[in-house]
Design a protein around this motif. Structure first.
Motif, short mmCIF file in Angstrom:
data_model
loop_
_atom_site.label_atom_id
_atom_site.label_comp_id
_atom_site.label_asym_id
_atom_site.label_seq_id
_atom_site.Cartn_x
_atom_site.Cartn_y
_atom_site.Cartn_z
N PRO A 163 -47.53 32.13 35.59
CA PRO A 163 -47.78 30.82 35.65
C PRO A 163 -47.77 30.09 34.49
CG PRO A 163 -49.24 31.90 37.02
CD PRO A 163 -48.96 33.23 36.16
N ARG A 164 -46.83 28.98 34.15
CA ARG A 164 -46.85 28.24 33.17
C ARG A 164 -46.93 26.75 33.58
NH1 ARG A 164 -43.77 29.39 28.45
NH2 ARG A 164 -44.39 31.58 28.96
N GLU A 165 -47.85 26.06 32.83
CA GLU A 165 -47.98 24.69 33.14
C GLU A 165 -46.86 23.94 32.18
OE1 GLU A 165 -51.39 21.17 33.56
OE2 GLU A 165 -51.99 23.24 32.94
N ALA A 172 -38.30 24.99 41.55
CA ALA A 172 -38.83 25.87 40.51
C ALA A 172 -40.28 25.25 40.44
CB ALA A 172 -38.14 26.05 39.36
N VAL A 173 -40.43 23.82 40.33
CA VAL A 173 -41.48 23.31 39.90
C VAL A 173 -42.46 23.16 41.03
CG1 VAL A 173 -42.40 20.90 39.07
CG2 VAL A 173 -40.10 21.93 38.20
N ILE A 174 -43.79 23.64 40.86
CA ILE A 174 -44.93 23.60 41.88
C ILE A 174 -45.67 22.32 41.51
CG2 ILE A 174 -46.92 24.57 42.95
CD1 ILE A 174 -45.62 27.35 42.21
N ASP A 175 -45.53 21.32 42.03
CA ASP A 175 -46.59 19.90 41.70
C ASP A 175 -47.52 19.94 42.89
OD1 ASP A 175 -47.25 17.49 40.77
OD2 ASP A 175 -45.09 16.52 40.87
N THR A 176 -48.88 19.90 42.15
CA THR A 176 -50.21 19.57 42.78
C THR A 176 -50.28 18.37 42.80
OG1 THR A 176 -51.33 20.40 41.06
CG2 THR A 176 -50.29 22.08 42.19
N GLY A 177 -49.90 17.38 41.97
CA GLY A 177 -50.23 16.25 42.05
C GLY A 177 -51.03 15.77 40.72
N THR A 178 -51.65 16.73 40.39
CA THR A 178 -52.59 16.75 39.07
C THR A 178 -51.85 17.32 37.83
OG1 THR A 178 -53.93 18.45 39.72
CG2 THR A 178 -54.67 16.11 40.21
N ARG A 179 -51.27 18.46 38.36
CA ARG A 179 -50.47 19.23 37.26
C ARG A 179 -49.28 19.90 38.01
NH1 ARG A 179 -51.88 25.05 36.87
NH2 ARG A 179 -52.49 25.91 38.77
N GLN A 180 -48.22 20.33 36.98
CA GLN A 180 -46.99 20.85 37.26
C GLN A 180 -46.73 22.27 36.76
OE1 GLN A 180 -46.85 17.72 35.91
NE2 GLN A 180 -47.33 16.76 37.75
N VAL A 181 -46.60 23.10 37.48
CA VAL A 181 -46.37 24.59 37.28
C VAL A 181 -45.02 25.12 37.53
CG1 VAL A 181 -47.33 26.83 37.60
CG2 VAL A 181 -49.12 24.83 37.52
#
Length: 472
Positions: free
Chosen positions: A419-421, A398-407
């Motif tokens: 989308p929720r950070e 469920a977590v989309i981790d871009t490296g700088t933020r998690q959504v």
């Protein structure tokens, strides 16, 4: 197909009437029937919509699954049928041809957007460069926020699935290599504090197990003999307690065991050879003495170690160090004992990080029944992490981790997603702790969330690319 069937019926009527009776057959039809017969094909042709837009591809004239990108003919010389943009198959959910209505009346069209997703809108209907119609956006479909709307048909095709965020215990195992080492507090050395000559060494070799009080060697020391004689003289003369006590203290300072001093006091005789015994149960790690040798003060004669309790030193990488706590449960396996495990707990985290390995050493104390664990054995260490208190957690997917933020993507129902950070914590056993951003009971997307996130990013990017005067 209807047109072909009716044409075939007409040809059949002509053949049945014959070459000479065609006009007679026609004259035999009622006027109303003739008009109806002549108008059937025209009515059907008018009912079929006219194809519009650019030619997309060419298809076999008989409807067979044969296609071409350029004009082409069949084997019997017939040309492939041109398929235009309005006739092409679309997998998008299209609204019905009728005007959408609500209890308050038909919905108002706000604007028309580019069918290819380009940042181009129009207040009136228009076509793009390929002849495709702009898509109308009705009132209530564009909220101008971060909510993404996905049609129910697309949700089923893409496999979007969601679950509730719930409280659970999140933990994981930190798997690191380790090495079996001796407990530093259980190592003893047998040495003299004065010059001595070894008279006899017991039949004890390196690797043998000894018990506390077992005889290791007999030696003669001039200093010990002189101190023993003075002690015996004070005892025999009935000297003052202070004098006797001073002589006793000298013997103790020379390292003479208490039982040897008691033997001198009991027998009133100084033996020529002093007996040295094992100070503890353990294993002989070193034997550096032989019969007849001279030992200088401080020379290590025997080195013993108690291996009933042993240490395992594990190197924990720096990025995993924050998850390791004192007292954490540990499971240890060694390659020489397949199928057997040893349980222990973290007793110490060393206060430095290795410059070369970027790892911190962790010490685990474990019991060693039977002494099966030997120093310098390689060990596989699993350290349990995490707190026993339940926390809000979601599946890792469920977590989309871009490296700088998690959504995470919140499912609001009826095809609406937001989308929720979030701020994440520990990960373990397929779940991720969520410290900020969502609450218990929120429904989050756990499958195909990357597709929804892509649509959300595309929506935000198009809004950013569209000039202010062009935005609806």
């Amino acid at each position: 197909m209807k047109r072909i069937a009716l044409t075939g019926l007409a040809l059949a009527a002509v053949v049945a009437a014959g070459a000479g009776g065609y006009w007679a057959g026609i004259r035999g039809l009622p006027v109303a029937g003739l008009r109806e017969w002549l108008g059937v094909e025209a009515t059907l042709a008018a009912a079929e919509p006219t194809a519009t837009g650019a030619v997309i591809y060419y298809q076999d004239p008989d409807g067979k699954p044969a296609y071409a990108a350029t004009p082409r003919q069949t084997e019997d010389g017939r040309a492939f049928r041109a398929v235009r943009a309005s006739e092409d198959v679309s997998f998008e959910d299209k609204p019905p041809a009728t005007v959408a209505t609500s209890p308050a009346g038909p919905r108002r069209v706000l604007y028309y957007r580019n069918p290819m997703g380009l940042p181009d809108t129009s207040p009136t209907p228009k076509k793009d460069s390929m002849g495709m119609d702009y898509i109308p956006v009705h009132e209530g479909e564009d909220d101008g926020g971060s909510v993404v709307r996905v049609s129910l048909g697309k949700l089923q095709r893409t496999g979007v699935r969601s679950e509730l965020a719930a409280r659970r215990v999140v933990g994981r195992l930190v798997r690191v290599p380790g090495m079996v080492q001796l407990d530093e507090r259980r190592i003893s050395v047998v040495a003299t504090r004065s010059d001595a000559f070894v008279n006899e060494v017991a039949s004890v070799t390196t690797g043998d197990r000894v018990t506390k009080g077992q005889v290791l060697l007999r030696l003669y020391s001039p200093d010990i003999a002189a101190a023993g004689a003075q002690f015996l003289s004070d005892l025999n003369s009935g000297g003052r307690d202070s004098a006797v006590g001073g002589a006793r203290q000298r013997l103790e300072n020379l390292g003479l065991p208490p039982e040897a001093i008691a033997e001198i006091e009991r027998t009133r005789k100084v033996p020529l050879s002093m007996t040295w015994r094992a100070p503890r149960d353990g294993v002989v790690l070193e034997r550096n003495v032989v019969d007849g040798m001279k030992a200088a003060p401080g020379d290590v004669l025997f080195r013993l170690a108690d291996i009933s309790t042993i240490w395992v030193l594990a190197d924990v990488p720096e990025f995993d160090l924050g998850a390791v706590r004192l007292g954490a449960p540990v499971t240890i396996r060694v390659r020489s004992l397949p199928g057997r495990t040893f349980e222990g707990r973290v007793s110490l985290i060393y206060p430095q990080v290795g410059e070369a390995t970027r790892a911190t050493r962790v010490r685990i104390e474990i019991a060693n029944p039977g002494g099966v664990l030997l120093p310098n054995m390689y060990a596989e260490v699993e350290i349990g992490t995490g707190d026993t208190a339940p926390v809000i957690a979601v599946p890792d997917s469920a977590v989309i981790d871009t490296g700088t933020r998690q959504v995470v993507i919140i499912d609001r129902g009826e095809g609406r997603f937001e989308p929720r950070e979030v701020k994440i914590g520990l990960r373990g056993e397929g779940f991720t702790e969520i410290r900020e951003g969502i609450a218990e009971g929120d429904r989050v997307v756990v499958a195909a969330n990357f597709l929804i996130d892509a649509e959300s990013n595309l929506k935000a990017a198009l809004r950013g690319l569209t000039p202010a005067e062009a935005q609806p």
